[in-house]
Design a protein around this motif. Structure first.
Motif, PDB file in Angstrom:
ATOM      1  N   ASN A 129       5.465   9.355   7.257  1.00 60.64           N
ATOM      2  CA  ASN A 129       6.337   9.788   8.370  1.00 60.64           C
ATOM      3  C   ASN A 129       6.865  11.200   8.138  1.00 60.64           C
ATOM      4  OD1 ASN A 129       8.250   9.387   6.423  1.00 60.64           O
ATOM      5  ND2 ASN A 129       9.250   7.653   7.420  1.00 60.64           N
ATOM      6  N   GLU A 130       6.292  11.859   7.135  1.00 62.42           N
ATOM      7  CA  GLU A 130       6.560  13.278   6.866  1.00 62.42           C
ATOM      8  C   GLU A 130       8.027  13.574   6.556  1.00 62.42           C
ATOM      9  OE1 GLU A 130       4.696  15.616   9.943  1.00 62.42           O
ATOM     10  OE2 GLU A 130       2.733  14.709   9.587  1.00 62.42           O
ATOM     11  N   ASN A 131       8.701  12.584   5.945  1.00 63.42           N
ATOM     12  CA  ASN A 131      10.073  12.824   5.462  1.00 63.42           C
ATOM     13  C   ASN A 131      10.539  11.639   4.618  1.00 63.42           C
ATOM     14  OD1 ASN A 131      12.593  11.265   7.066  1.00 63.42           O
ATOM     15  ND2 ASN A 131      10.658  11.196   8.162  1.00 63.42           N
ATOM     16  N   TYR A 132      11.660  11.834   3.916  1.00 64.62           N
ATOM     17  CA  TYR A 132      12.310  10.740   3.190  1.00 64.62           C
ATOM     18  C   TYR A 132      13.281  10.079   4.162  1.00 64.62           C
ATOM     19  CZ  TYR A 132      10.710  12.516  -1.394  1.00 64.62           C
ATOM     20  OH  TYR A 132       9.964  12.915  -2.469  1.00 64.62           O
ATOM     21  N   GLY A 133      12.842   9.017   4.825  1.00 62.38           N
ATOM     22  CA  GLY A 133      13.664   8.388   5.859  1.00 62.38           C
ATOM     23  C   GLY A 133      14.833   7.596   5.300  1.00 62.38           C
ATOM     24  N   LEU A 134      14.608   6.835   4.239  1.00 63.14           N
ATOM     25  CA  LEU A 134      15.655   5.942   3.725  1.00 63.14           C
ATOM     26  C   LEU A 134      16.883   6.726   3.258  1.00 63.14           C
ATOM     27  CD1 LEU A 134      16.143   2.872   3.139  1.00 63.14           C
ATOM     28  CD2 LEU A 134      15.544   3.364   0.781  1.00 63.14           C
ATOM     29  N   PHE A 199     -10.559   1.296  -4.667  1.00 66.05           N
ATOM     30  CA  PHE A 199      -9.272   1.785  -4.164  1.00 66.05           C
ATOM     31  C   PHE A 199      -9.443   2.271  -2.729  1.00 66.05           C
ATOM     32  CE2 PHE A 199      -5.814   4.915  -3.774  1.00 66.05           C
ATOM     33  CZ  PHE A 199      -4.746   4.191  -4.297  1.00 66.05           C
ATOM     34  N   ALA A 200      -8.827   1.557  -1.808  1.00 64.47           N
ATOM     35  CA  ALA A 200      -8.923   1.905  -0.383  1.00 64.47           C
ATOM     36  C   ALA A 200      -7.621   2.557   0.043  1.00 64.47           C
ATOM     37  CB  ALA A 200      -9.197   0.661   0.446  1.00 64.47           C
ATOM     38  N   PHE A 201      -7.699   3.832   0.362  1.00 66.14           N
ATOM     39  CA  PHE A 201      -6.509   4.593   0.758  1.00 66.14           C
ATOM     40  C   PHE A 201      -6.417   4.654   2.282  1.00 66.14           C
ATOM     41  CE2 PHE A 201      -5.001   9.072   1.798  1.00 66.14           C
ATOM     42  CZ  PHE A 201      -3.653   8.744   1.765  1.00 66.14           C
ATOM     43  N   VAL A 202      -5.318   4.125   2.817  1.00 67.47           N
ATOM     44  CA  VAL A 202      -5.084   4.174   4.260  1.00 67.47           C
ATOM     45  C   VAL A 202      -3.810   4.975   4.509  1.00 67.47           C
ATOM     46  CG1 VAL A 202      -4.741   2.887   6.386  1.00 67.47           C
ATOM     47  CG2 VAL A 202      -6.143   1.901   4.551  1.00 67.47           C
ATOM     48  N   GLU A 203      -3.967   6.111   5.150  1.00 67.24           N
ATOM     49  CA  GLU A 203      -2.802   6.925   5.539  1.00 67.24           C
ATOM     50  C   GLU A 203      -2.416   6.532   6.959  1.00 67.24           C
ATOM     51  OE1 GLU A 203      -3.809  10.991   6.233  1.00 67.24           O
ATOM     52  OE2 GLU A 203      -1.744  11.583   6.677  1.00 67.24           O
ATOM     53  N   VAL A 204      -1.205   6.022   7.113  1.00 68.12           N
ATOM     54  CA  VAL A 204      -0.729   5.702   8.463  1.00 68.12           C
ATOM     55  C   VAL A 204       0.183   6.829   8.937  1.00 68.12           C
ATOM     56  CG1 VAL A 204       0.512   4.073   9.931  1.00 68.12           C
ATOM     57  CG2 VAL A 204      -0.860   3.214   8.026  1.00 68.12           C
ATOM     58  N   LEU A 205      -0.190   7.435  10.046  1.00 66.54           N
ATOM     59  CA  LEU A 205       0.654   8.463  10.669  1.00 66.54           C
ATOM     60  C   LEU A 205       1.786   7.717  11.353  1.00 66.54           C
ATOM     61  CD1 LEU A 205      -2.281  10.475  12.278  1.00 66.54           C
ATOM     62  CD2 LEU A 205      -1.122  10.979  10.112  1.00 66.54           C
ATOM     63  N   GLN A 206       2.897   7.609  10.639  1.00 68.56           N
ATOM     64  CA  GLN A 206       3.982   6.736  11.094  1.00 68.56           C
ATOM     65  C   GLN A 206       5.098   7.536  11.754  1.00 68.56           C
ATOM     66  OE1 GLN A 206       6.630   4.845   8.170  1.00 68.56           O
ATOM     67  NE2 GLN A 206       7.962   4.975   9.954  1.00 68.56           N
ATOM     68  N   ASN A 207       5.419   7.170  12.975  1.00 67.54           N
ATOM     69  CA  ASN A 207       6.519   7.871  13.632  1.00 67.54           C
ATOM     70  C   ASN A 207       7.862   7.406  13.082  1.00 67.54           C
ATOM     71  OD1 ASN A 207       6.270   5.324  15.004  1.00 67.54           O
ATOM     72  ND2 ASN A 207       7.666   6.122  16.541  1.00 67.54           N
ATOM     73  N   CYS A 208       8.787   8.343  12.976  1.00 61.54           N
ATOM     74  CA  CYS A 208      10.149   8.062  12.505  1.00 61.54           C
ATOM     75  C   CYS A 208      11.088   8.690  13.523  1.00 61.54           C
ATOM     76  CB  CYS A 208      10.357   8.683  11.114  1.00 61.54           C
ATOM     77  SG  CYS A 208      12.076   8.721  10.568  1.00 61.54           S
ATOM     78  N   PRO A 209      11.433   7.913  14.581  1.00 56.18           N
ATOM     79  CA  PRO A 209      12.224   8.504  15.661  1.00 56.18           C
ATOM     80  C   PRO A 209      13.603   8.981  15.233  1.00 56.18           C
ATOM     81  CG  PRO A 209      11.994   6.114  15.952  1.00 56.18           C
ATOM     82  CD  PRO A 209      11.104   6.506  14.809  1.00 56.18           C
ATOM     83  N   THR A 210      14.110   8.476  14.127  1.00 58.48           N
ATOM     84  CA  THR A 210      15.467   8.848  13.715  1.00 58.48           C
ATOM     85  C   THR A 210      15.511  10.237  13.062  1.00 58.48           C
ATOM     86  OG1 THR A 210      15.992   6.530  13.409  1.00 58.48           O
ATOM     87  CG2 THR A 210      17.462   8.097  12.322  1.00 58.48           C
ATOM     88  N   TYR A 211      14.535  10.535  12.210  1.00 57.07           N
ATOM     89  CA  TYR A 211      14.617  11.799  11.463  1.00 57.07           C
ATOM     90  C   TYR A 211      13.471  12.769  11.706  1.00 57.07           C
ATOM     91  CZ  TYR A 211      18.391   9.475   9.006  1.00 57.07           C
ATOM     92  OH  TYR A 211      19.547   8.828   8.715  1.00 57.07           O
ATOM     93  N   ASN A 212      12.319  12.310  12.110  1.00 57.22           N
ATOM     94  CA  ASN A 212      11.209  13.243  12.313  1.00 57.22           C
ATOM     95  C   ASN A 212      11.061  13.541  13.797  1.00 57.22           C
ATOM     96  OD1 ASN A 212       8.867  14.665  12.559  1.00 57.22           O
ATOM     97  ND2 ASN A 212       7.675  13.386  11.146  1.00 57.22           N
ATOM     98  N   LYS A 213      11.673  14.645  14.220  1.00 53.22           N
ATOM     99  CA  LYS A 213      11.633  15.018  15.638  1.00 53.22           C
ATOM    100  C   LYS A 213      10.393  15.857  15.950  1.00 53.22           C
ATOM    101  CE  LYS A 213      15.802  13.240  16.013  1.00 53.22           C
ATOM    102  NZ  LYS A 213      15.973  11.872  16.487  1.00 53.22           N
ATOM    103  N   ALA A 214       9.684  16.305  14.915  1.00 52.26           N
ATOM    104  CA  ALA A 214       8.544  17.212  15.132  1.00 52.26           C
ATOM    105  C   ALA A 214       7.304  16.471  15.634  1.00 52.26           C
ATOM    106  CB  ALA A 214       8.213  17.950  13.838  1.00 52.26           C
ATOM    107  N   THR A 215       7.111  15.244  15.146  1.00 58.32           N
ATOM    108  CA  THR A 215       5.904  14.495  15.521  1.00 58.32           C
ATOM    109  C   THR A 215       6.276  13.080  15.982  1.00 58.32           C
ATOM    110  OG1 THR A 215       5.564  13.872  13.196  1.00 58.32           O
ATOM    111  CG2 THR A 215       4.350  15.797  13.997  1.00 58.32           C
ATOM    112  N   PRO A 216       6.888  12.971  17.161  1.00 54.32           N
ATOM    113  CA  PRO A 216       7.252  11.635  17.674  1.00 54.32           C
ATOM    114  C   PRO A 216       6.020  10.852  18.135  1.00 54.32           C
ATOM    115  CG  PRO A 216       7.790  13.329  19.275  1.00 54.32           C
ATOM    116  CD  PRO A 216       7.306  14.050  18.053  1.00 54.32           C
ATOM    117  N   HIS A 217       6.254   9.623  18.519  1.00 56.43           N
ATOM    118  CA  HIS A 217       5.195   8.706  18.961  1.00 56.43           C
ATOM    119  C   HIS A 217       4.274   9.367  19.997  1.00 56.43           C
ATOM    120  CE1 HIS A 217       3.644   4.616  19.960  1.00 56.43           C
ATOM    121  NE2 HIS A 217       3.511   5.143  21.160  1.00 56.43           N
TER     122      HIS A 217
END
Ligand code: SF4
Ligand code: MG
Length: 296
Positions: A129-134, A199-217
């Motif tokens: 989600n391109e940030n530390y949300g927690l 090793f199967a690497f899956v990157e999920v482009l996860q929206n974070c509506p609270t803190y990541n305003k640059a790449t919303p859903h």
């Protein structure tokens, strides 16, 4: 602990249900990720007692008690070595590890490198989600340049890590990228990742509506397409690098790369490759009281 050969009974989604209430923010991409993971486990016929679900610290980790089955909630950035140990101790288990972009490409980046090198047999879902949300929206190693975040209101000047380039350059035997708003796409990718030997690497482009305003859903929705609907050759690493390069305009999702000849760590390990037993069975006979009594 049971193994994948113990039962042939049909699995249902209800078996993964937890009575605990979900605590993510409204609209968070984590809801969809957990639904798709449950669906993929069920579709692959894996019961909760045949899987070990491993969670790092972060918003993703807050899902650890919202799903039933064997679960492990590790230290920040350290879920990969913990999951690798579980995977090596019992190769019959389906091991799924989850972590955020902060843990994966910040605190635990060394573990990501060596998990790929070793090709441990597990699925690794990175909630990017391109940030530390927690911890309330600080910039991570994948935050885009010049995007203002709570710890850096003028934006960060460092170049973000490109997860697909990074994994492919390290020699990953399976990489995928998928959008958290695409439940069916995640379900399919997770199913394939779980079946992959290594090793199967899956990157999920996860929206974070609270803190990541640059790449919303909606931003992702307009840009993603499924590369597996095109003539992309998933067994071609150079093609995988090329097709996954764009993360701004036309973003390829789906299985990006898969090595059809992948051999996981325990099948290559000189000491263990011909073993007829699991490590977990061998250590069960050790009496450790002599060590614990010394600690009193
Ligand atoms: Fe989801 Fe972001 Fe809220 Fe965390 S802070 S629960 S990632 S929306
Ligand atoms: Mg994050």
């Amino acid at each position: 602990m049971s193994c994948n050969t113990c039962t042939t009974k049909t699995v249902s989604l209800a078996e993964y249900a937890s009575p605990n209430a979900l605590t993510w923010c409204p609209g968070c991409g984590n809801f969809g990720i957990q639904v798709a993971l449950k669906q993929a486990l069920v579709a692959n016929g894996i019961t909760p007692h045949q899987a070990m679900l491993c969670f790092d610290i972060g918003c993703n980790g807050n899902g650890s008690d919202k799903i039933d089955g064997y679960r492990f909630h590790g230290l920040h950035g350290r879920i990969l070595p913990l999951a690798a140990g579980i995977s090596c101790a019992n190769t019959q288990l389906t091991v799924v590890a989850e972590a955020g972009d902060g843990a994966t490409f910040g605190e635990g980046v060394n573990h990501f490198v060596h998990s790929i090198r070793a090709n441990f047999d597990m699925t690794f879902i990175c909630h990017n989600n391109e940030n530390y949300g927690l911890t309330k929206g600080q910039a991570s190693a994948t935050t885009r340049e010049d995007v203002p975040m709570n710890s850096s209101p003028d934006g960060v000047s460092s170049t973000p890590i490109h997860p697909q380039r990074f994994a492919l350059a390290l020699g990953a035997t399976f990489t995928a990228r998928i959008f958290s708003g695409d439940i069916l796409g995640m379900n399919r990718v997770f199913q394939a990742a779980i079946k992959h030997k290594g090793f199967a690497f899956v990157e999920v482009l996860q929206n974070c509506p609270t803190y990541n305003k640059a790449t919303p859903h909606e931003w992702y929705q307009k840009r993603v397409y499924n590369v597996n609907d095109t003539d992309h050759d998933v067994s071609n690493r150079a093609a995988a690098l090329a097709v996954s390069d764009d993360v701004n305009e036309k973003i390829a999702t789906g299985i990006i790369y898969q090595d059809p000849n992948s051999v996981p760590f325990m099948s290559r390990d000189m000491v263990r490759k011909d073993a007829q037993t699991e490590l977990i069975n061998e250590v069960s006979h050790y009496d450790i009281t002599q060590f614990t009594s010394r600690m009193r």
